[in-house]
Design a protein around this motif. Structure first.
Motif, mmCIF file in Angstrom:
data_model
loop_
_atom_site.group_PDB
_atom_site.id
_atom_site.type_symbol
_atom_site.label_atom_id
_atom_site.label_comp_id
_atom_site.label_asym_id
_atom_site.label_seq_id
_atom_site.Cartn_x
_atom_site.Cartn_y
_atom_site.Cartn_z
ATOM 1 N N ASN A 182 0.824 -1.210 0.000
ATOM 2 C CA ASN A 182 0.000 0.000 0.000
ATOM 3 C C ASN A 182 0.858 1.260 0.000
ATOM 4 O O ASN A 182 0.501 2.252 -0.643
ATOM 5 C CB ASN A 182 -0.960 -0.014 1.189
ATOM 6 C CG ASN A 182 -2.099 -0.986 0.989
ATOM 7 O OD1 ASN A 182 -2.471 -1.307 -0.133
ATOM 8 N ND2 ASN A 182 -2.646 -1.476 2.073
ATOM 9 N N ALA A 183 1.981 1.234 0.713
ATOM 10 C CA ALA A 183 2.879 2.396 0.728
ATOM 11 C C ALA A 183 3.439 2.667 -0.665
ATOM 12 O O ALA A 183 3.501 3.825 -1.111
ATOM 13 C CB ALA A 183 4.015 2.172 1.725
ATOM 14 N N GLY A 184 3.824 1.604 -1.366
ATOM 15 C CA GLY A 184 4.322 1.775 -2.729
ATOM 16 C C GLY A 184 3.267 2.338 -3.661
ATOM 17 O O GLY A 184 3.542 3.219 -4.481
ATOM 18 N N GLN A 185 2.054 1.848 -3.520
ATOM 19 C CA GLN A 185 0.969 2.346 -4.352
ATOM 20 C C GLN A 185 0.618 3.795 -4.011
ATOM 21 O O GLN A 185 0.350 4.601 -4.898
ATOM 22 C CB GLN A 185 -0.256 1.451 -4.220
ATOM 23 C CG GLN A 185 -0.049 0.098 -4.864
ATOM 24 C CD GLN A 185 -1.289 -0.761 -4.829
ATOM 25 O OE1 GLN A 185 -2.054 -0.728 -3.873
ATOM 26 N NE2 GLN A 185 -1.482 -1.528 -5.880
ATOM 27 N N LEU A 186 0.617 4.109 -2.733
ATOM 28 C CA LEU A 186 0.329 5.494 -2.327
ATOM 29 C C LEU A 186 1.403 6.451 -2.845
ATOM 30 O O LEU A 186 1.086 7.590 -3.215
ATOM 31 C CB LEU A 186 0.221 5.605 -0.810
ATOM 32 C CG LEU A 186 -1.144 5.288 -0.229
ATOM 33 C CD1 LEU A 186 -1.092 5.255 1.293
ATOM 34 C CD2 LEU A 186 -2.191 6.289 -0.691
ATOM 35 N N PHE A 187 2.646 6.006 -2.876
ATOM 36 C CA PHE A 187 3.715 6.846 -3.415
ATOM 37 C C PHE A 187 3.432 7.199 -4.876
ATOM 38 O O PHE A 187 3.528 8.362 -5.278
ATOM 39 C CB PHE A 187 5.071 6.151 -3.288
ATOM 40 C CG PHE A 187 6.187 6.915 -3.933
ATOM 41 C CD1 PHE A 187 6.693 8.057 -3.332
ATOM 42 C CD2 PHE A 187 6.705 6.510 -5.147
ATOM 43 C CE1 PHE A 187 7.716 8.781 -3.935
ATOM 44 C CE2 PHE A 187 7.715 7.227 -5.766
ATOM 45 C CZ PHE A 187 8.226 8.361 -5.153
ATOM 46 N N ILE A 188 3.037 6.211 -5.671
ATOM 47 C CA ILE A 188 2.710 6.472 -7.079
ATOM 48 C C ILE A 188 1.495 7.387 -7.168
ATOM 49 O O ILE A 188 1.472 8.334 -7.964
ATOM 50 C CB ILE A 188 2.462 5.147 -7.844
ATOM 51 C CG1 ILE A 188 3.737 4.306 -7.875
ATOM 52 C CG2 ILE A 188 1.939 5.410 -9.248
ATOM 53 C CD1 ILE A 188 4.914 4.942 -8.599
ATOM 54 N N ALA A 189 0.492 7.134 -6.344
ATOM 55 C CA ALA A 189 -0.707 7.979 -6.349
ATOM 56 C C ALA A 189 -0.362 9.417 -5.970
ATOM 57 O O ALA A 189 -0.901 10.365 -6.559
ATOM 58 C CB ALA A 189 -1.758 7.414 -5.401
ATOM 59 N N MET A 200 2.477 10.905 -6.534
ATOM 60 C CA MET A 200 3.180 11.475 -7.681
ATOM 61 C C MET A 200 2.197 11.877 -8.792
ATOM 62 O O MET A 200 2.410 12.868 -9.478
ATOM 63 C CB MET A 200 4.202 10.483 -8.242
ATOM 64 C CG MET A 200 5.246 10.034 -7.231
ATOM 65 S SD MET A 200 6.186 11.385 -6.553
ATOM 66 C CE MET A 200 7.404 11.581 -7.789
ATOM 67 N N LEU A 201 1.138 11.097 -8.937
ATOM 68 C CA LEU A 201 0.185 11.342 -10.021
ATOM 69 C C LEU A 201 -0.892 12.367 -9.670
ATOM 70 O O LEU A 201 -1.363 13.096 -10.546
ATOM 71 C CB LEU A 201 -0.486 10.031 -10.443
ATOM 72 C CG LEU A 201 0.421 8.982 -11.071
ATOM 73 C CD1 LEU A 201 -0.333 7.687 -11.304
ATOM 74 C CD2 LEU A 201 1.020 9.494 -12.377
ATOM 75 N N THR A 202 -1.305 12.397 -8.401
ATOM 76 C CA THR A 202 -2.463 13.228 -8.055
ATOM 77 C C THR A 202 -2.180 14.336 -7.060
ATOM 78 O O THR A 202 -2.966 15.268 -6.963
ATOM 79 C CB THR A 202 -3.603 12.362 -7.488
ATOM 80 O OG1 THR A 202 -3.163 11.777 -6.262
ATOM 81 C CG2 THR A 202 -4.023 11.283 -8.462
ATOM 82 N N GLY A 203 -1.140 14.212 -6.276
ATOM 83 C CA GLY A 203 -0.843 15.233 -5.284
ATOM 84 C C GLY A 203 -1.044 14.745 -3.869
ATOM 85 O O GLY A 203 -1.483 13.615 -3.637
ATOM 86 N N PRO A 204 -0.750 15.611 -2.901
ATOM 87 C CA PRO A 204 -0.714 15.196 -1.493
ATOM 88 C C PRO A 204 -2.059 14.841 -0.870
ATOM 89 O O PRO A 204 -2.091 14.202 0.174
ATOM 90 C CB PRO A 204 -0.078 16.390 -0.787
ATOM 91 C CG PRO A 204 -0.278 17.543 -1.694
ATOM 92 C CD PRO A 204 -0.328 16.996 -3.088
ATOM 93 N N ALA A 205 -3.154 15.217 -1.468
ATOM 94 C CA ALA A 205 -4.463 14.928 -0.870
ATOM 95 C C ALA A 205 -4.702 13.431 -0.703
ATOM 96 O O ALA A 205 -5.405 13.014 0.229
ATOM 97 C CB ALA A 205 -5.574 15.545 -1.712
ATOM 98 N N VAL A 206 -4.108 12.621 -1.559
ATOM 99 C CA VAL A 206 -4.315 11.177 -1.490
ATOM 100 C C VAL A 206 -3.707 10.573 -0.229
ATOM 101 O O VAL A 206 -4.109 9.491 0.207
ATOM 102 C CB VAL A 206 -3.767 10.487 -2.777
ATOM 103 C CG1 VAL A 206 -2.253 10.410 -2.751
ATOM 104 C CG2 VAL A 206 -4.370 9.119 -2.958
ATOM 105 N N ALA A 207 -2.792 11.273 0.411
ATOM 106 C CA ALA A 207 -2.177 10.773 1.642
ATOM 107 C C ALA A 207 -3.213 10.597 2.754
ATOM 108 O O ALA A 207 -3.001 9.794 3.671
ATOM 109 C CB ALA A 207 -1.065 11.706 2.092
ATOM 110 N N ALA A 208 -4.323 11.301 2.677
ATOM 111 C CA ALA A 208 -5.382 11.153 3.679
ATOM 112 C C ALA A 208 -5.975 9.749 3.673
ATOM 113 O O ALA A 208 -6.595 9.329 4.657
ATOM 114 C CB ALA A 208 -6.483 12.191 3.436
ATOM 115 N N TYR A 209 -5.781 9.020 2.580
ATOM 116 C CA TYR A 209 -6.312 7.661 2.451
ATOM 117 C C TYR A 209 -5.392 6.626 3.102
ATOM 118 O O TYR A 209 -5.772 5.472 3.276
ATOM 119 C CB TYR A 209 -6.517 7.348 0.964
ATOM 120 C CG TYR A 209 -7.506 6.246 0.682
ATOM 121 C CD1 TYR A 209 -8.768 6.250 1.249
ATOM 122 C CD2 TYR A 209 -7.173 5.198 -0.167
ATOM 123 C CE1 TYR A 209 -9.678 5.245 0.991
ATOM 124 C CE2 TYR A 209 -8.076 4.188 -0.436
ATOM 125 C CZ TYR A 209 -9.324 4.212 0.145
ATOM 126 O OH TYR A 209 -10.218 3.212 -0.114
#
Length: 175
Positions: free
Chosen positions: A116-123, A125-134
């Motif tokens: 999940n950490a690897g996937q969140l890193f790509i997310a 990079m693609l979408t911005g920091p807001a995805v970190a809330a997930y």
């Protein structure tokens, strides 16, 4: 000669098994209680087995094959997410299984967290920091999915060991 051919056959079978589990998991409906986008990570069973018994290079090669398959069948984003998550979770599984006395359940949970950490890193990079809330939601989903994959590997180890022994002519280590 048999050992070399058997190792190649085993590698191919493990790659096919990882891809098959990934395809089957993609066909499953969303599981109740799991957050959107979270999956069980069934192909991680194969990655944990390879990392723990066959070595890091083969396990990483399987993660690359799985990431390449995601790229070809679901596109660049899915391929990048599969590759990043797969490589991190495989490295995590190898480190826990080879460098510590971690249980398969703990290895499964840590592998799911790493994936999940690897996937969140790509997310990110693609979408911005807001995805970190997930991240907390995915971390919570990592526990049951990691426990499931660790338990599934524990239950399937006797069969995997027999297959490995048959194909290579020797018996892999117990852990």
């Amino acid at each position: 000669m048999r050992k070399k051919a058997g190792s190649a056959a085993l590698s191919g079978l493990l790659a096919a098994l990882a891809l098959t589990l990934s395809i089957l998991e993609g066909m499953l409906p969303p599981l109740p209680g799991m957050p959107p986008g979270a999956k069980l990570g069934l192909s991680n069973i194969v990655m944990m087995y390879a990392a723990g018994t066959l070595g890091l290079p083969l396990a990483l090669a399987l993660a690359v094959i799985k990431g390449g398959f995601a790229l070809l069948t679901r596109g660049v984003t899915a391929g990048a997410m599969s590759l990043s998550g797969g490589l991190l979770s495989t490295l995590c599984a190898w480190a826990l299984l080879k460098r510590t006395r971690a249980s398969l359940s703990l290895t499964g949970v840590c592998g799911a967290l790493a994936h999940n950490a690897g996937q969140l890193f790509i997310a990110l990079m693609l979408t911005g920091p807001a995805v970190a809330a997930y991240a907390p939601v995915l971390a919570a989903a990592s526990v049951p999915s990691g426990l499931l994959t660790g338990t599934a590997l524990k239950l399937s180890l006797p069969l995997l060991r027999r297959a490995c022994s048959f194909l290579t002519g020797d018996t892999p280590p117990k852990k």
